[in-house]
Scaffold this motif. Structure first.
Motif, short mmCIF file in Angstrom:
data_model
loop_
_atom_site.label_atom_id
_atom_site.label_comp_id
_atom_site.label_asym_id
_atom_site.label_seq_id
_atom_site.Cartn_x
_atom_site.Cartn_y
_atom_site.Cartn_z
N SER A 145 -13.79 4.02 -46.58
CA SER A 145 -12.53 3.91 -45.85
C SER A 145 -11.70 2.79 -46.46
O SER A 145 -12.20 1.88 -47.10
CB SER A 145 -12.79 3.63 -44.37
OG SER A 145 -13.44 2.38 -44.22
N GLY A 148 -9.31 -0.13 -42.91
CA GLY A 148 -9.77 0.16 -41.55
C GLY A 148 -9.51 1.55 -41.06
O GLY A 148 -9.68 1.85 -39.90
N SER A 150 -10.56 5.41 -40.98
CA SER A 150 -11.79 6.16 -41.23
C SER A 150 -11.56 7.46 -41.97
O SER A 150 -12.48 8.06 -42.48
CB SER A 150 -12.48 6.46 -39.88
OG SER A 150 -11.69 7.34 -39.12
N GLY A 200 -14.39 1.80 -40.67
CA GLY A 200 -13.13 2.09 -40.00
C GLY A 200 -13.24 2.90 -38.73
O GLY A 200 -12.27 3.53 -38.31
#
Length: 276
Positions: A145, A148, A150, A200
Protein backbone atom coordinates in the motif's frame (compact mmCIF):
# COMPACT_ATOMS: atom_id res chain seq x y z
CA UNK A 1 8.41 -12.90 -12.47
CA UNK A 2 9.61 -14.65 -15.66
CA UNK A 3 10.35 -17.94 -13.88
CA UNK A 4 7.22 -18.25 -11.77
CA UNK A 5 5.90 -20.97 -14.07
CA UNK A 6 8.76 -23.16 -12.84
CA UNK A 7 6.79 -23.61 -9.60
CA UNK A 8 3.77 -25.19 -11.33
CA UNK A 9 3.68 -28.85 -10.33
CA UNK A 10 5.82 -28.39 -7.21
CA UNK A 11 4.63 -30.58 -4.33
CA UNK A 12 5.04 -30.98 -0.62
CA UNK A 13 3.65 -33.62 1.74
CA UNK A 14 2.88 -33.58 5.45
CA UNK A 15 1.83 -36.51 7.63
CA UNK A 16 0.34 -36.27 11.12
CA UNK A 17 -2.09 -37.84 13.54
CA UNK A 18 -5.37 -35.91 13.80
CA UNK A 19 -5.64 -34.86 17.45
CA UNK A 20 -8.66 -34.03 19.59
CA UNK A 21 -7.22 -30.88 21.16
CA UNK A 22 -7.72 -28.79 18.03
CA UNK A 23 -11.31 -30.02 17.73
CA UNK A 24 -11.93 -28.93 21.32
CA UNK A 25 -10.33 -25.56 20.56
CA UNK A 26 -12.54 -25.14 17.50
CA UNK A 27 -15.64 -25.96 19.57
CA UNK A 28 -14.61 -23.43 22.20
CA UNK A 29 -14.12 -20.75 19.54
CA UNK A 30 -17.62 -21.50 18.22
CA UNK A 31 -18.98 -21.29 21.78
CA UNK A 32 -19.89 -24.98 21.81
CA UNK A 33 -19.54 -27.53 24.60
CA UNK A 34 -16.44 -29.67 24.89
CA UNK A 35 -15.21 -32.32 24.48
CA UNK A 36 -16.15 -31.87 20.84
CA UNK A 37 -17.11 -34.61 18.42
CA UNK A 38 -14.14 -36.61 17.15
CA UNK A 39 -15.22 -35.87 13.57
CA UNK A 40 -13.40 -33.00 11.88
CA UNK A 41 -16.10 -30.46 10.89
CA UNK A 42 -16.11 -28.68 7.52
CA UNK A 43 -13.24 -26.20 7.62
CA UNK A 44 -11.65 -27.98 10.55
CA UNK A 45 -8.91 -29.41 8.32
CA UNK A 46 -7.34 -25.93 8.32
CA UNK A 47 -6.25 -26.61 11.91
CA UNK A 48 -3.96 -29.46 10.80
CA UNK A 49 -0.83 -29.91 8.66
CA UNK A 50 0.35 -26.49 9.79
CA UNK A 51 3.57 -24.73 8.72
CA UNK A 52 6.39 -24.84 11.25
CA UNK A 53 8.92 -22.48 9.71
CA UNK A 54 11.78 -21.28 11.89
CA UNK A 55 11.40 -17.84 13.42
CA UNK A 56 14.42 -16.73 11.37
CA UNK A 57 12.56 -17.71 8.19
CA UNK A 58 9.63 -15.33 8.71
CA UNK A 59 9.14 -12.22 6.61
CA UNK A 60 7.94 -8.80 7.80
CA UNK A 61 4.27 -9.78 7.46
CA UNK A 62 4.67 -12.87 9.66
CA UNK A 63 4.50 -15.39 6.80
CA UNK A 64 7.42 -17.59 5.83
CA UNK A 65 9.74 -16.35 3.11
CA UNK A 66 8.54 -17.24 -0.38
CA UNK A 67 10.69 -19.32 -2.71
CA UNK A 68 10.51 -22.70 -0.97
CA UNK A 69 7.06 -24.16 -1.70
CA UNK A 70 5.31 -20.97 -2.82
CA UNK A 71 7.00 -19.16 -5.72
CA UNK A 72 9.25 -16.13 -5.00
CA UNK A 73 6.68 -13.50 -5.95
CA UNK A 74 8.04 -9.98 -5.51
CA UNK A 75 4.75 -8.63 -4.19
CA UNK A 76 4.48 -8.39 -0.40
CA UNK A 77 0.74 -8.43 0.33
CA UNK A 78 -0.92 -11.83 0.50
CA UNK A 79 -4.65 -12.52 0.77
CA UNK A 80 -6.90 -15.58 0.66
CA UNK A 81 -9.03 -15.12 -2.49
CA UNK A 82 -11.29 -18.17 -2.14
CA UNK A 83 -11.42 -21.86 -2.81
CA UNK A 84 -13.30 -24.97 -3.84
CA UNK A 85 -13.67 -27.96 -1.52
CA UNK A 86 -14.97 -31.48 -2.10
CA UNK A 87 -15.63 -33.80 0.84
CA UNK A 88 -15.35 -37.56 0.34
CA UNK A 89 -14.73 -39.60 3.49
CA UNK A 90 -14.82 -38.36 7.10
CA UNK A 91 -11.62 -37.39 8.88
CA UNK A 92 -11.55 -37.87 12.64
CA UNK A 93 -9.37 -37.73 15.71
CA UNK A 94 -6.90 -40.59 15.86
CA UNK A 95 -6.53 -40.89 12.09
CA UNK A 96 -3.06 -41.02 10.59
CA UNK A 97 -3.49 -38.64 7.66
CA UNK A 98 -1.39 -37.30 4.82
CA UNK A 99 -1.79 -33.98 3.02
CA UNK A 100 -0.33 -33.53 -0.47
CA UNK A 101 -0.12 -29.95 -1.74
CA UNK A 102 0.54 -29.12 -5.41
CA UNK A 103 1.01 -25.77 -7.13
CA UNK A 104 -1.56 -25.90 -9.94
CA UNK A 105 -1.14 -22.46 -11.51
CA UNK A 106 0.69 -19.14 -11.17
CA UNK A 107 -0.99 -16.31 -13.08
CA UNK A 108 0.32 -12.71 -13.21
CA UNK A 109 -2.30 -10.04 -13.94
CA UNK A 110 -2.60 -6.29 -14.02
CA UNK A 111 -5.32 -4.93 -11.74
CA UNK A 112 -6.74 -1.51 -10.98
CA UNK A 113 -4.25 -1.09 -8.15
CA UNK A 114 -1.26 -2.50 -10.02
CA UNK A 115 0.37 -5.89 -10.46
CA UNK A 116 -1.30 -9.02 -9.09
CA UNK A 117 -0.26 -12.66 -9.05
CA UNK A 118 -2.81 -15.41 -8.46
CA UNK A 119 -1.59 -18.77 -7.18
CA UNK A 120 -3.83 -21.84 -6.99
CA UNK A 121 -2.74 -24.69 -4.73
CA UNK A 122 -4.45 -28.08 -4.72
CA UNK A 123 -4.56 -29.99 -1.43
CA UNK A 124 -5.54 -33.63 -1.01
CA UNK A 125 -5.99 -35.16 2.43
CA UNK A 126 -6.09 -38.93 2.84
CA UNK A 127 -6.39 -41.29 5.77
CA UNK A 128 -6.09 -45.07 5.90
CA UNK A 129 -9.50 -45.42 4.20
CA UNK A 130 -8.62 -43.22 1.22
CA UNK A 131 -9.31 -39.70 0.01
CA UNK A 132 -11.05 -37.52 2.59
CA UNK A 133 -10.97 -34.05 1.09
CA UNK A 134 -9.81 -32.16 -2.00
CA UNK A 135 -9.32 -28.41 -1.93
CA UNK A 136 -8.28 -25.82 -4.49
CA UNK A 137 -6.97 -22.81 -2.57
CA UNK A 138 -6.66 -19.45 -4.35
CA UNK A 139 -4.10 -16.90 -3.13
CA UNK A 140 -3.58 -13.39 -4.48
CA UNK A 141 -0.40 -11.35 -4.04
CA UNK A 142 -0.46 -7.55 -4.41
CA UNK A 143 1.90 -4.60 -4.22
CA UNK A 144 2.46 -2.74 -0.95
CA UNK A 145 0.00 0.00 0.00
CA UNK A 146 1.03 3.62 -0.49
CA UNK A 147 0.31 6.60 1.74
CA UNK A 148 -1.95 4.53 3.99
CA UNK A 149 -4.31 3.53 1.16
CA UNK A 150 -5.07 -0.18 1.12
CA UNK A 151 -6.08 -0.27 -2.52
CA UNK A 152 -9.45 -1.93 -1.91
CA UNK A 153 -12.00 -1.40 -4.68
CA UNK A 154 -15.47 0.08 -4.33
CA UNK A 155 -17.44 -2.82 -2.88
CA UNK A 156 -20.54 -4.31 -4.48
CA UNK A 157 -23.68 -4.61 -2.45
CA UNK A 158 -24.55 -7.94 -0.84
CA UNK A 159 -27.86 -9.63 -1.73
CA UNK A 160 -30.76 -8.56 0.46
CA UNK A 161 -32.83 -11.76 0.33
CA UNK A 162 -30.97 -13.76 2.96
CA UNK A 163 -33.22 -15.80 5.28
CA UNK A 164 -30.70 -16.94 7.91
CA UNK A 165 -29.21 -13.74 9.32
CA UNK A 166 -26.69 -14.27 12.12
CA UNK A 167 -24.76 -11.30 13.52
CA UNK A 168 -21.10 -11.88 14.37
CA UNK A 169 -19.15 -9.39 16.50
CA UNK A 170 -15.43 -9.94 15.90
CA UNK A 171 -12.79 -8.88 18.39
CA UNK A 172 -9.01 -9.26 18.78
CA UNK A 173 -9.34 -12.25 21.13
CA UNK A 174 -11.49 -14.15 18.62
CA UNK A 175 -8.96 -13.50 15.86
CA UNK A 176 -6.02 -14.40 18.11
CA UNK A 177 -7.61 -17.70 19.08
CA UNK A 178 -8.22 -18.65 15.44
CA UNK A 179 -4.65 -17.66 14.56
CA UNK A 180 -3.48 -19.88 17.41
CA UNK A 181 -5.60 -22.83 16.23
CA UNK A 182 -4.14 -22.53 12.73
CA UNK A 183 -0.62 -21.39 13.74
CA UNK A 184 -1.11 -18.38 11.49
CA UNK A 185 1.56 -15.71 12.00
CA UNK A 186 0.12 -13.25 9.46
CA UNK A 187 0.21 -9.91 11.27
CA UNK A 188 -2.94 -8.52 9.64
CA UNK A 189 -4.94 -10.66 12.08
CA UNK A 190 -3.42 -9.49 15.39
CA UNK A 191 -1.08 -6.50 14.93
CA UNK A 192 -3.26 -3.40 14.63
CA UNK A 193 -0.35 -1.01 14.26
CA UNK A 194 1.03 -3.07 11.39
CA UNK A 195 -2.40 -3.20 9.71
CA UNK A 196 -2.83 0.55 9.82
CA UNK A 197 0.71 1.77 9.18
CA UNK A 198 2.05 -0.89 6.83
CA UNK A 199 -0.98 -2.21 4.94
CA UNK A 200 -3.34 0.76 5.12
CA UNK A 201 -6.26 -1.06 6.70
CA UNK A 202 -8.55 0.46 9.36
CA UNK A 203 -8.35 -2.53 11.70
CA UNK A 204 -7.53 -6.20 12.11
CA UNK A 205 -8.74 -8.45 9.28
CA UNK A 206 -10.97 -11.44 9.99
CA UNK A 207 -9.33 -14.55 8.49
CA UNK A 208 -10.64 -15.70 5.11
CA UNK A 209 -10.77 -19.35 6.20
CA UNK A 210 -12.60 -18.38 9.40
CA UNK A 211 -15.28 -16.66 7.32
CA UNK A 212 -15.45 -19.73 5.08
CA UNK A 213 -15.77 -21.98 8.14
CA UNK A 214 -18.59 -19.86 9.57
CA UNK A 215 -20.45 -20.08 6.26
CA UNK A 216 -20.00 -23.86 6.03
CA UNK A 217 -21.23 -24.22 9.60
CA UNK A 218 -24.30 -22.07 8.86
CA UNK A 219 -25.06 -24.04 5.69
CA UNK A 220 -24.85 -27.40 7.47
CA UNK A 221 -27.04 -26.19 10.35
CA UNK A 222 -29.74 -24.78 8.07
CA UNK A 223 -29.75 -27.77 5.71
CA UNK A 224 -30.74 -30.21 8.46
CA UNK A 225 -27.17 -31.16 9.45
CA UNK A 226 -26.65 -33.14 6.26
CA UNK A 227 -23.17 -34.10 5.07
CA UNK A 228 -21.51 -31.39 3.01
CA UNK A 229 -20.25 -32.58 -0.40
CA UNK A 230 -19.00 -29.43 -2.15
CA UNK A 231 -18.33 -25.89 -1.02
CA UNK A 232 -17.15 -23.09 -3.32
CA UNK A 233 -16.42 -19.63 -1.97
CA UNK A 234 -14.93 -16.34 -3.10
CA UNK A 235 -13.71 -13.45 -0.97
CA UNK A 236 -14.64 -10.04 -2.36
CA UNK A 237 -13.89 -7.56 0.41
CA UNK A 238 -12.20 -7.76 3.82
CA UNK A 239 -14.05 -7.82 7.11
CA UNK A 240 -12.44 -5.91 9.99
CA UNK A 241 -12.73 -6.34 13.74
CA UNK A 242 -14.07 -2.79 14.14
CA UNK A 243 -17.79 -3.51 13.57
CA UNK A 244 -20.23 -6.46 13.53
CA UNK A 245 -20.96 -8.32 10.29
CA UNK A 246 -23.68 -10.74 9.16
CA UNK A 247 -23.59 -14.28 7.81
CA UNK A 248 -26.74 -15.32 5.98
CA UNK A 249 -28.09 -17.38 3.13
CA UNK A 250 -31.01 -19.27 1.67
CA UNK A 251 -31.83 -22.68 0.25
CA UNK A 252 -31.76 -22.95 -3.55
CA UNK A 253 -33.04 -26.52 -3.64
CA UNK A 254 -33.23 -29.58 -1.43
CA UNK A 255 -29.54 -30.25 -1.99
CA UNK A 256 -28.02 -26.79 -2.46
CA UNK A 257 -27.88 -23.43 -0.72
CA UNK A 258 -26.20 -20.06 -1.20
CA UNK A 259 -24.54 -18.35 1.78
CA UNK A 260 -22.67 -15.09 2.07
CA UNK A 261 -21.03 -12.60 4.41
CA UNK A 262 -22.49 -9.10 4.48
CA UNK A 263 -20.29 -6.33 5.82
CA UNK A 264 -21.45 -3.61 8.23
CA UNK A 265 -22.27 -1.23 5.35
CA UNK A 266 -24.17 -3.84 3.35
CA UNK A 267 -21.19 -4.76 1.17
CA UNK A 268 -20.60 -8.29 -0.11
CA UNK A 269 -17.56 -9.74 1.64
CA UNK A 270 -17.80 -13.46 0.82
CA UNK A 271 -20.14 -15.43 -1.44
CA UNK A 272 -20.41 -19.21 -1.43
CA UNK A 273 -22.46 -22.19 -2.57
CA UNK A 274 -22.85 -25.42 -0.61
CA UNK A 275 -24.00 -28.76 -2.01
CA UNK A 276 -25.21 -31.73 0.04
Amino acid sequence: MKKLDDWVGKQEKRVEIIHQQSLNGYAALMDEDIPASALVPPGGHWMYFLPTDKQSRLDLDGHAFKGDFLPPIELPRRMWAGGRLSFNNPLQAGDLAEKTSTIKSVTPKEGRTGKLVFVTVEHEIRNEKGLCLTEEHDLVFRAASTEGVSGTKQPQAAPTDGEWDVTITPDPVMLFRYSALTFNGHRIHYDREYCINEEGYPGLIVHGPLLGTLLMRLAVQKMNSRSLKNFNFRNYNPIFDTRPFTITGKADSEDRCTVWVKGPDGELAVSATAEF
